[in-house]
Design a protein around this motif. Structure first.
Motif, PDB file in Angstrom:
ATOM      1  N   GLU A  43      -1.661  12.745   7.498  1.00  0.00           N
ATOM      2  CA  GLU A  43      -0.973  13.049   8.754  1.00  0.00           C
ATOM      3  C   GLU A  43      -0.164  14.346   8.634  1.00  0.00           C
ATOM      4  OE1 GLU A  43      -1.412  11.208  11.523  1.00  0.00           O
ATOM      5  OE2 GLU A  43      -2.722   9.855  10.421  1.00  0.00           O
ATOM      6  N   CYS A  44       0.757  14.409   7.649  1.00  0.00           N
ATOM      7  CA  CYS A  44       1.650  15.570   7.533  1.00  0.00           C
ATOM      8  C   CYS A  44       1.290  16.473   6.350  1.00  0.00           C
ATOM      9  CB  CYS A  44       3.108  15.116   7.420  1.00  0.00           C
ATOM     10  SG  CYS A  44       3.535  14.317   5.845  1.00  0.00           S
ATOM     11  N   ARG A  45       0.290  16.074   5.548  1.00  0.00           N
ATOM     12  CA  ARG A  45      -0.219  16.832   4.402  1.00  0.00           C
ATOM     13  C   ARG A  45       0.790  16.962   3.257  1.00  0.00           C
ATOM     14  NH1 ARG A  45      -5.057  18.607   5.049  1.00  0.00           N
ATOM     15  NH2 ARG A  45      -4.927  20.431   3.727  1.00  0.00           N
ATOM     16  N   HIS A  46       1.819  16.132   3.261  1.00  0.00           N
ATOM     17  CA  HIS A  46       2.806  16.106   2.177  1.00  0.00           C
ATOM     18  C   HIS A  46       2.150  15.558   0.915  1.00  0.00           C
ATOM     19  CE1 HIS A  46       6.672  15.617   0.199  1.00  0.00           C
ATOM     20  NE2 HIS A  46       6.384  14.353  -0.053  1.00  0.00           N
ATOM     21  N   GLN A  47       2.400  16.217  -0.231  1.00  0.00           N
ATOM     22  CA  GLN A  47       1.863  15.755  -1.505  1.00  0.00           C
ATOM     23  C   GLN A  47       2.982  15.095  -2.305  1.00  0.00           C
ATOM     24  OE1 GLN A  47      -0.100  18.967  -3.549  1.00  0.00           O
ATOM     25  NE2 GLN A  47      -1.552  19.286  -1.888  1.00  0.00           N
ATOM     26  N   PHE A  48       2.668  13.971  -2.945  1.00  0.00           N
ATOM     27  CA  PHE A  48       3.663  13.246  -3.722  1.00  0.00           C
ATOM     28  C   PHE A  48       2.979  12.409  -4.789  1.00  0.00           C
ATOM     29  CE2 PHE A  48       2.384  10.796  -0.096  1.00  0.00           C
ATOM     30  CZ  PHE A  48       2.280   9.493  -0.532  1.00  0.00           C
ATOM     31  N   THR A  49       3.769  11.991  -5.767  1.00  0.00           N
ATOM     32  CA  THR A  49       3.275  11.153  -6.849  1.00  0.00           C
ATOM     33  C   THR A  49       4.032   9.832  -6.824  1.00  0.00           C
ATOM     34  OG1 THR A  49       4.875  11.912  -8.483  1.00  0.00           O
ATOM     35  CG2 THR A  49       2.850  13.210  -8.274  1.00  0.00           C
ATOM     36  N   GLY A  55       6.203   8.474   6.408  1.00  0.00           N
ATOM     37  CA  GLY A  55       6.034   7.026   6.482  1.00  0.00           C
ATOM     38  C   GLY A  55       4.637   6.557   6.846  1.00  0.00           C
ATOM     39  N   SER A  56       3.690   7.465   6.934  1.00  0.00           N
ATOM     40  CA  SER A  56       2.312   7.106   7.269  1.00  0.00           C
ATOM     41  C   SER A  56       1.642   6.388   6.105  1.00  0.00           C
ATOM     42  CB  SER A  56       1.518   8.373   7.607  1.00  0.00           C
ATOM     43  OG  SER A  56       0.145   8.078   7.774  1.00  0.00           O
ATOM     44  N   SER A  57       0.716   5.506   6.421  1.00  0.00           N
ATOM     45  CA  SER A  57      -0.066   4.843   5.383  1.00  0.00           C
ATOM     46  C   SER A  57      -1.471   5.447   5.281  1.00  0.00           C
ATOM     47  CB  SER A  57      -0.162   3.344   5.668  1.00  0.00           C
ATOM     48  OG  SER A  57      -0.790   3.125   6.908  1.00  0.00           O
ATOM     49  N   ASN A  58      -1.706   6.541   5.991  1.00  0.00           N
ATOM     50  CA  ASN A  58      -2.985   7.241   5.965  1.00  0.00           C
ATOM     51  C   ASN A  58      -2.939   8.255   4.814  1.00  0.00           C
ATOM     52  OD1 ASN A  58      -5.478   8.225   6.591  1.00  0.00           O
ATOM     53  ND2 ASN A  58      -4.884   9.175   8.518  1.00  0.00           N
ATOM     54  N   GLY A  83       0.829  -1.199   0.000  1.00  0.00           N
ATOM     55  CA  GLY A  83       0.000   0.000   0.000  1.00  0.00           C
ATOM     56  C   GLY A  83       0.862   1.247   0.000  1.00  0.00           C
ATOM     57  N   VAL A  84       0.287   2.347  -0.457  1.00  0.00           N
ATOM     58  CA  VAL A  84       1.021   3.604  -0.590  1.00  0.00           C
ATOM     59  C   VAL A  84       1.440   4.122   0.783  1.00  0.00           C
ATOM     60  CG1 VAL A  84       0.891   5.969  -1.448  1.00  0.00           C
ATOM     61  CG2 VAL A  84      -0.256   4.146  -2.695  1.00  0.00           C
ATOM     62  N   ILE A  85       2.699   4.566   0.858  1.00  0.00           N
ATOM     63  CA  ILE A  85       3.287   5.099   2.085  1.00  0.00           C
ATOM     64  C   ILE A  85       3.786   6.509   1.809  1.00  0.00           C
ATOM     65  CG2 ILE A  85       5.152   4.796   3.780  1.00  0.00           C
ATOM     66  CD1 ILE A  85       3.250   2.518   3.947  1.00  0.00           C
ATOM     67  N   CYS A  86       3.560   7.429   2.730  1.00  0.00           N
ATOM     68  CA  CYS A  86       4.040   8.804   2.599  1.00  0.00           C
ATOM     69  C   CYS A  86       5.565   8.819   2.543  1.00  0.00           C
ATOM     70  CB  CYS A  86       3.558   9.650   3.776  1.00  0.00           C
ATOM     71  SG  CYS A  86       4.190  11.349   3.751  1.00  0.00           S
TER      72      CYS A  86
END
Length: 61
Positions: free
Chosen positions: A42-48, A25-28, A18-21
């Motif tokens: 959790e931290c509102r970081h955006q990524f692709t 490292g959160s999976s939420n 599953g996708v991890i930040c």
């Protein structure tokens, strides 16, 4: 192979459980409906899926 199929394969290989930040490292994780990136709840970081890979910044299909 079509672009959506390639993207799904990349996601499956990069995050088999599953996708991890990539920041905390959160999976939420949530999707941003109007754009392609994921956003960590959790931290509102955006990524692709290609963030942090050798493909990052490439403008190719």
């Amino acid at each position: 192979m079509s672009e959506p199929m390639c993207l799904k394969r990349l996601i499956d290989v990069r995050w088999p459980r599953g996708v991890i930040c990539s920041a905390c490292g959160s999976s939420n994780i949530g999707n941003i409906e109007t754009r392609k990136p994921y956003q960590c709840k959790e931290c509102r970081h955006q990524f692709t899926p290609i963030s942090g890979t050798i493909c990052h910044g490439a403008h190719l299909d």
